[in-house]
Scaffold this motif. Structure first.
Motif, PDB file in Angstrom:
ATOM      1  N   HIS A   1       6.083   1.871   4.208  1.00  0.00           N
ATOM      2  CA  HIS A   1       7.489   2.006   2.828  1.00  0.00           C
ATOM      3  C   HIS A   1       7.230   3.440   2.158  1.00  0.00           C
ATOM      4  CE1 HIS A   1       3.305   0.220   0.703  1.00  0.00           C
ATOM      5  NE2 HIS A   1       3.302  -0.246   1.750  1.00  0.00           N
TER       6      HIS A   1
ATOM      7  N   ASP B   1      -1.736   4.010   0.043  1.00  0.00           N
ATOM      8  CA  ASP B   1      -0.742   2.004   0.526  1.00  0.00           C
ATOM      9  C   ASP B   1       0.361   3.190   0.148  1.00  0.00           C
ATOM     10  OD1 ASP B   1       0.524   0.513   0.279  1.00  0.00           O
ATOM     11  OD2 ASP B   1      -0.526  -0.842  -1.014  1.00  0.00           O
TER      12      ASP B   1
ATOM     13  N   GLU C   1       9.277  -2.298  -0.429  1.00  0.00           N
ATOM     14  CA  GLU C   1       7.885  -3.133   0.437  1.00  0.00           C
ATOM     15  C   GLU C   1       7.317  -3.537  -0.589  1.00  0.00           C
ATOM     16  OE1 GLU C   1       4.432  -4.349   1.640  1.00  0.00           O
ATOM     17  OE2 GLU C   1       4.360  -3.203   0.662  1.00  0.00           O
ATOM     18  N   GLU C   2       6.920  -2.796  -1.586  1.00  0.00           N
ATOM     19  CA  GLU C   2       5.841  -3.650  -3.176  1.00  0.00           C
ATOM     20  C   GLU C   2       6.829  -4.353  -3.518  1.00  0.00           C
ATOM     21  OE1 GLU C   2       2.977  -3.361  -2.762  1.00  0.00           O
ATOM     22  OE2 GLU C   2       2.366  -1.589  -2.508  1.00  0.00           O
TER      23      GLU C   2
ATOM     24  N   ASP D   1      -0.372  -0.328   8.198  1.00  0.00           N
ATOM     25  CA  ASP D   1      -0.433  -0.245   6.486  1.00  0.00           C
ATOM     26  C   ASP D   1      -1.077  -1.773   6.378  1.00  0.00           C
ATOM     27  OD1 ASP D   1       0.270  -0.629   3.798  1.00  0.00           O
ATOM     28  OD2 ASP D   1       1.968  -1.795   3.883  1.00  0.00           O
ATOM     29  N   THR D   2      -2.092  -1.570   6.520  1.00  0.00           N
ATOM     30  CA  THR D   2      -3.371  -2.004   6.695  1.00  0.00           C
ATOM     31  C   THR D   2      -4.858  -1.238   6.663  1.00  0.00           C
ATOM     32  OG1 THR D   2      -3.497  -3.002   8.896  1.00  0.00           O
ATOM     33  CG2 THR D   2      -2.396  -3.876   8.191  1.00  0.00           C
TER      34      THR D   2
ATOM     35  N   LEU E   1      -1.941 -11.045   8.977  1.00  0.00           N
ATOM     36  CA  LEU E   1      -1.511 -11.547   7.622  1.00  0.00           C
ATOM     37  C   LEU E   1      -1.291 -12.527   6.997  1.00  0.00           C
ATOM     38  CD1 LEU E   1       0.674  -7.838   7.672  1.00  0.00           C
ATOM     39  CD2 LEU E   1      -1.493  -8.245   6.983  1.00  0.00           C
TER      40      LEU E   1
ATOM     41  N   ARG F   1      -1.470 -16.558  -2.041  1.00  0.00           N
ATOM     42  CA  ARG F   1      -1.305 -16.284  -0.921  1.00  0.00           C
ATOM     43  C   ARG F   1      -1.713 -17.656   0.041  1.00  0.00           C
ATOM     44  NH1 ARG F   1      -0.719 -10.157  -0.234  1.00  0.00           N
ATOM     45  NH2 ARG F   1      -1.619  -9.665  -2.548  1.00  0.00           N
TER      46      ARG F   1
ATOM     47  N   HIS G   1       9.241 -12.451  -5.367  1.00  0.00           N
ATOM     48  CA  HIS G   1       9.146 -12.861  -4.039  1.00  0.00           C
ATOM     49  C   HIS G   1       8.496 -13.797  -3.154  1.00  0.00           C
ATOM     50  CE1 HIS G   1       5.242 -11.060  -4.002  1.00  0.00           C
ATOM     51  NE2 HIS G   1       6.052  -9.608  -5.007  1.00  0.00           N
TER      52      HIS G   1
ATOM     53  N   GLU H   1      -5.851  -9.790   8.287  1.00  0.00           N
ATOM     54  CA  GLU H   1      -6.285  -8.968   6.692  1.00  0.00           C
ATOM     55  C   GLU H   1      -5.073  -9.718   5.479  1.00  0.00           C
ATOM     56  OE1 GLU H   1      -7.287  -6.847   5.293  1.00  0.00           O
ATOM     57  OE2 GLU H   1      -6.537  -4.488   6.184  1.00  0.00           O
TER      58      GLU H   1
ATOM     59  N   GLY I   1      -4.175  -9.002   2.960  1.00  0.00           N
ATOM     60  CA  GLY I   1      -2.836  -8.494   1.968  1.00  0.00           C
ATOM     61  C   GLY I   1      -1.646  -9.253   2.816  1.00  0.00           C
ATOM     62  N   SER I   2       0.072  -9.010   2.675  1.00  0.00           N
ATOM     63  CA  SER I   2       1.042  -9.414   3.053  1.00  0.00           C
ATOM     64  C   SER I   2       2.094  -7.922   2.782  1.00  0.00           C
ATOM     65  CB  SER I   2       1.899 -10.380   2.267  1.00  0.00           C
ATOM     66  OG  SER I   2       0.805 -11.483   1.890  1.00  0.00           O
TER      67      SER I   2
ATOM     68  N   PRO J   1       6.015  -8.613   4.112  1.00  0.00           N
ATOM     69  CA  PRO J   1       6.252  -9.841   4.016  1.00  0.00           C
ATOM     70  C   PRO J   1       7.566  -9.467   5.288  1.00  0.00           C
ATOM     71  CG  PRO J   1       6.365  -9.396   2.024  1.00  0.00           C
ATOM     72  CD  PRO J   1       5.903  -8.028   2.200  1.00  0.00           C
TER      73      PRO J   1
ATOM     74  N   HIS K   1      -3.629  -0.326  -5.324  1.00  0.00           N
ATOM     75  CA  HIS K   1      -3.338  -1.035  -5.901  1.00  0.00           C
ATOM     76  C   HIS K   1      -3.795  -1.143  -7.472  1.00  0.00           C
ATOM     77  CE1 HIS K   1      -0.586  -4.562  -3.603  1.00  0.00           C
ATOM     78  NE2 HIS K   1      -0.170  -2.894  -2.917  1.00  0.00           N
TER      79      HIS K   1
HETATM   80  N1  BES Z   1      -0.592  -2.308   2.431  1.00  0.00           N
HETATM   81  C1  BES Z   1      -0.114  -3.224   1.655  1.00  0.00           C
HETATM   82  C2  BES Z   1      -0.813  -5.082   2.369  1.00  0.00           C
HETATM   83  C3  BES Z   1      -2.173  -4.860   2.857  1.00  0.00           C
HETATM   84  C4  BES Z   1      -3.271  -4.382   2.366  1.00  0.00           C
HETATM   85  C5  BES Z   1      -2.227  -5.773   4.093  1.00  0.00           C
HETATM   86  C6  BES Z   1      -4.179  -4.388   2.761  1.00  0.00           C
HETATM   87  C7  BES Z   1      -3.193  -5.720   4.364  1.00  0.00           C
HETATM   88  C8  BES Z   1      -4.528  -4.722   4.049  1.00  0.00           C
HETATM   89  C9  BES Z   1       1.390  -3.767   1.308  1.00  0.00           C
HETATM   90  O1  BES Z   1       1.112  -2.596   0.063  1.00  0.00           O
HETATM   91  C10 BES Z   1       1.445  -5.086  -0.432  1.00  0.00           C
HETATM   92  O2  BES Z   1       0.305  -4.198  -0.664  1.00  0.00           O
HETATM   93  N2  BES Z   1       2.527  -5.785  -0.226  1.00  0.00           N
HETATM   94  C11 BES Z   1       1.948  -6.021  -0.818  1.00  0.00           C
HETATM   95  C12 BES Z   1       3.473  -7.721  -0.621  1.00  0.00           C
HETATM   96  C13 BES Z   1       4.143  -8.095  -1.622  1.00  0.00           C
HETATM   97  C14 BES Z   1       3.862  -7.226  -3.363  1.00  0.00           C
HETATM   98  C15 BES Z   1       5.159  -9.018  -1.258  1.00  0.00           C
HETATM   99  C16 BES Z   1       0.583  -7.642  -1.316  1.00  0.00           C
HETATM  100  O3  BES Z   1       0.104  -7.908  -0.417  1.00  0.00           O
HETATM  101  O4  BES Z   1       1.271  -7.415  -2.321  1.00  0.00           O
END
Ligand code: BES
Ligand code: ZN
Length: 457
Positions: A87, A120, A154-155, A181-182, A196, A329, A363, A397, A399-400, A402, A428
């Motif tokens: 992304h 990221d 994605e974000e 992306d992890t 995830l 989560r 979301h 991990e 994070g998500s 989706p 972030h």
């Molecule tokens: N790169 C992250 C996801 C991630 C980070 C997965 C670290 C595993 C480890 C991705 O860009 C992200 O931040 N996703 C958001 C999704 C949400 C906004 C729907 C998240 O996890 O907050």
């Protein structure tokens, strides 16, 4: 293959300066004022893909465009096809004052490149593009056909990407999706992620008096929405760190003894972790280790809390409203729709009659888990080992991403998660950075990956 690796080595400096160009776009998908930056960033990326030698188009969506870039292929190619997903959108950079240098003016210090989106996810998806470039520019035959799908939402939950996948199902039919992306625990621990967490986002607004009131004249006779909201939120988590919503844990898959044993083997020093995060003491669900808490247990978080006067000095008011942004989560086998319904029910139950509650659904994304022993995963592990020169580890991990469950549902493809981010990348957060060694190793990993995956089929 030697030509590929020496190309990667020789062009290192140019790749870094290209990453600097990429991160200069403030492609913040959450903020409508950046709409134009989104398209400019997508245009830059599409042009870059064309220069590399990829057949590229911009796919319009009701939101931000998707960059679709394919390696040139023979008409009836029998090579295995892989989709590489990433992304180009980034999280908001606020609070700006905590950045040592402005978030969209990249700065290199030591082996780190500082900028919002560096880790990221721009640095990570650029690593895959550079590996493809190395094959194409040296005339080395790629053993796989590749399609890059780099989206701009994605974000904010990838809300238009599932429709894009449905509309392009045939073109995107593939063996597997590859995503960087992890993260990985350290440069010494390259990692393959096999799970995830999912996510459910809600925004709660409590409305009180029709305008801010003098707190001396009226305070004591009307409810204070900020106070009511605080009391309501406080009831959503118990003192053992569990989410206090009936039915929330209903579908949670328990951790097996085997998995807990594996978690216990992962490198984590609690004092170092506390120091990294700047906390005095950790807090998490009782009965689970921090490693388990951060990746394999469900949680509730307040992401933002707003009410009343935020300026300098004091202002004696009863605010008219109070707002909280929450995310939960989720872990296998929780379902966002079931969890969301349980949350709404409890919020309604807890809301006092003295305020009016408005709840906005945000979301949602399902949790993801895949076998770490598949032939694809084995190929991924070999590629990581070849690039990093260390035995990779398996991890889950917190994070998500989706869209990964949609890759499965719509394309029938699993996702191979080969992350390049380090724990101190500040994703972030202010002062996000990407390690340039991870960038270089990431390119090598990607170059190896196509060889390893082709061996498998
Ligand atoms: N790169 C992250 C996801 C991630 C980070 C997965 C670290 C595993 C480890 C991705 O860009 C992200 O931040 N996703 C958001 C999704 C949400 C906004 C729907 C998240 O996890 O907050
Ligand atoms: Zn992110």
């Amino acid at each position: 293959m030697e030509a590929v690796f020496s190309y990667l080595e020789k062009n290192k400096a140019r790749f870094i300066s290209e990453l600097c160009d990429y991160v200069k776009f403030p492609s913040v998908s959450a903020q409508p004022e950046h709409r134009k930056d989104m398209t400019q960033c997508a245009d830059w990326l599409a042009n870059h893909c064309r220069e590399i030698g990829l057949e590229t188009r911009l796919a319009e969506t009701p939101g931000n465009p998707v960059v679709v870039a394919k390696t040139p292929r023979a008409k009836n190619s029998h090579k295995p096809h892989y989709v590489v997903y990433g992304h180009y959108d980034v999280q908001p950079a606020e609070p700006f004052e905590l950045w040592k240098t402005p978030p969209f003016e990249p700065r290199i210090e030591g082996t780190s490149l500082f900028a919002r989106g560096a880790s990221d996810n721009k640095g990570q998806n650029l690593a895959h593009l550079k590996a493809a470039e190395a094959y194409l520019k040296t005339g080395t035959e790629l053993p796989c056909d590749l399609t890059f799908v780099i989206e701009g939402e994605e974000e904010v939950g990838s809300k238009n990407l599932a429709e894009f996948l449905r509309n392009n199902r045939q073109e995107l039919h593939c063996e597997s999706v590859v995503v960087s992306d992890t993260g990985m625990p350290s440069k010494k621990h390259p990692a393959l992620t096999y799970a995830l967490r999912g996510i459910v986002a809600v925004e709660i607004i409590l409305h009180g008096p029709s305008r801010d009131l003098h707190s001396g004249i009226y305070g004591g006779t009307v409810d204070n929405p900020a106070m009511a909201l605080s009391q309501l939120l406080a009831q959503l988590r118990d003192k053992n760190g569990r989410v206090a919503i009936p039915g929330f844990y209903q579908d949670v898959a328990p951790l097996s003894a085997y998995e807990r044993k594996q978690f216990a083997r992962l490198p984590l020093s609690i004092p170092a972790y506390q120091k990294l995060l700047g906390v005095r003491k950790l807090f998490g669900e009782r009965g689970f280790t921090p490693m388990e808490q951060r990746s394999a247990r469900p949680t509730i978080e307040i992401n933002g809390l707003t009410s009343g006067y935020q300026g300098e000095g004091s202002k004696t008011i009863v605010p008219s409203w109070a707002k909280a942004k929450l995310t939960f989560r989720l872990v296998p086998n929780q379902r966002p729709s079931q969890v969301r319904a349980a949350i709404l029910k409890q919020l309604k139950k807890l809301c006092p009659p003295t305020v009016r509650m408005e709840v906005k659904a945000g979301h949602g994304g399902e949790p993801y888990i895949v076998s770490p022993t598949s032939p694809h995963a084995q190929a991924g592990l070999r590629a990581l080992k070849a690039a990093f020169g260390r035995e990779p580890i398996l991890m889950r991990e917190g994070g998500s991403i989706p869209i990964v469950t949609d890759f499965k549902k719509i394309l029938g493809a699993d996702t191979l998660l080969l992350g390049l981010a380090l724990p101190d990348d500040n994703a972030h957060s202010p002062n996000e950075k990407f390690d340039l060694e991870c960038f270089a190793k990431g390119m090598q990993m990607s170059a190896h990956l196509w060889q390893e995956l082709a061996k498998k089929t």
